[in-house]
Design an enzyme around this catalytic site. Sequence first.
Site, PDB file in Angstrom:
ATOM      1  N   LYS A  84       6.157  -4.330 -12.281  1.00 50.77           N
ATOM      2  CA  LYS A  84       6.146  -3.758 -10.927  1.00 50.77           C
ATOM      3  C   LYS A  84       7.488  -3.967 -10.244  1.00 50.77           C
ATOM      4  CE  LYS A  84       1.201  -3.675 -10.089  1.00 50.77           C
ATOM      5  NZ  LYS A  84       0.024  -4.391  -9.588  1.00 50.77           N
TER       6      LYS A  84
ATOM      7  N   LYS B 166      -2.686   2.726 -20.221  1.00 49.43           N
ATOM      8  CA  LYS B 166      -3.954   2.314 -19.593  1.00 49.43           C
ATOM      9  C   LYS B 166      -4.243   3.212 -18.389  1.00 49.43           C
ATOM     10  CE  LYS B 166      -3.984  -1.038 -16.248  1.00 49.43           C
ATOM     11  NZ  LYS B 166      -4.974  -1.363 -15.237  1.00 49.43           N
TER      12      LYS B 166
ATOM     13  N   LYS C 294      -4.330   3.794 -11.373  1.00 49.79           N
ATOM     14  CA  LYS C 294      -3.963   4.551 -10.179  1.00 49.79           C
ATOM     15  C   LYS C 294      -2.462   4.828 -10.135  1.00 49.79           C
ATOM     16  CE  LYS C 294      -6.295   1.404  -8.184  1.00 49.79           C
ATOM     17  NZ  LYS C 294      -7.235   0.502  -7.537  1.00 49.79           N
TER      18      LYS C 294
END
Length: 344
Positions: A115, A195, A198
Amino acid sequence: MKRVFSGFQPTGELHIGNYLGAMVNYIALGEQLGQNAIFCIVDYHAPTNPAAYDKDLLAQRTFEAALVNIAAGLDPNKVILFVQSHVAEHTELAWIFATQTPYGDLTRMTQFKDKAAKLVSVPAGLLMYPVLMAADILLYKADTVPVGEDQTQHLELTREIARRWNQTYGETFPEPQVYLNPHAPRVPGIDGKAKMSKSVGNTIGLLEDEESIWAKIRTMPDDPARIRLSDPGDPERSVVFKFLQYFAPPELVQVLQEEYRRRGIGTLVVKQILMQEMMKTLRPIRERAAELKAKPEQVLDALEDGATKARRIAQATMEEVREKFGLLRPKRQQTPLDLRAALR
Ligand code: ADP
Ligand code: TRP
């Protein structure tokens, strides 16, 4: 298994990866354990990722995350379901743990690295994220945590934090174990690659309308080696079959696999059956969600009741933690004898 805890972020529409990887287990464990199954919408985790956080949407998304879980079958009258920011002890325990957790343990978390790599400015909260997660779990002394496979590293760190605490301050916390859905620990995205998530945009939403879901299923990749109907197909290489296994009864999957292998059916038919089978699960969820949206006070009441119950457990743990950590307790909470000992 004595107490279960799990948290989910209110960062947008919940998808079938969340449902299969985590929510199916929440529901089953809730039926089994009642109020020893605790579920939390972790709204303080959401702003750690500036790409997914919006102050104008956070409250709405928190409400919807609760609503979708209830619509999917989580019964707030049986389990404890609440919002993280309604129980202030979560952030308090997170701070105490932050002071006891080596910086290096946090920088090596793969989710942090992934991230952070996408951000120009990395909030300190993103680094602290797993510490808050450990606090969520240990505040309730939970021993079992139903999550998807992507959370296993965070759970390892939670165990490490519990172990270190117990060694230094005396036995306080269990070392919680991950509880995966063996059939769907990691649901792939609709392209069959990364995977389902969102943040990748490869999802099928739990409340998504049927037309839009069909458009996604219709364009799902098939066994790449099967170009014509006359080519033999390998269901192991087909994303369509992967999803079929999640939603269709095993006998039906087996018949279709055999037909597919012997070139008896094309992918379009399998896709149509997948759509039908998936809707048997999703349609009732969508209908219950629509009913709940019409009476929002029912969801809000459930969350308030959940927070009251959660707070009771959280406060008891925090009393023990503050004491063991060596903080001076406020006068009203002390007997004169304790006070003399504290000031000595
Ligand atoms: P996302 O990855 O879409 O942001 P969250 O992080 O909010 O989803 O995940 C909520 C729960 O659902 C967690 O327990 C997580 O491990 C699980 N989960 C998310 N995506 C998947 C997936 N593709 N397969 C299995 N479990 C998943
Ligand atoms: N990190 C989890 C996720 O991204 C969410 C979460 C926060 C959580 N606190 C938790 C999961 C405690 C289980 C237990 O999905």
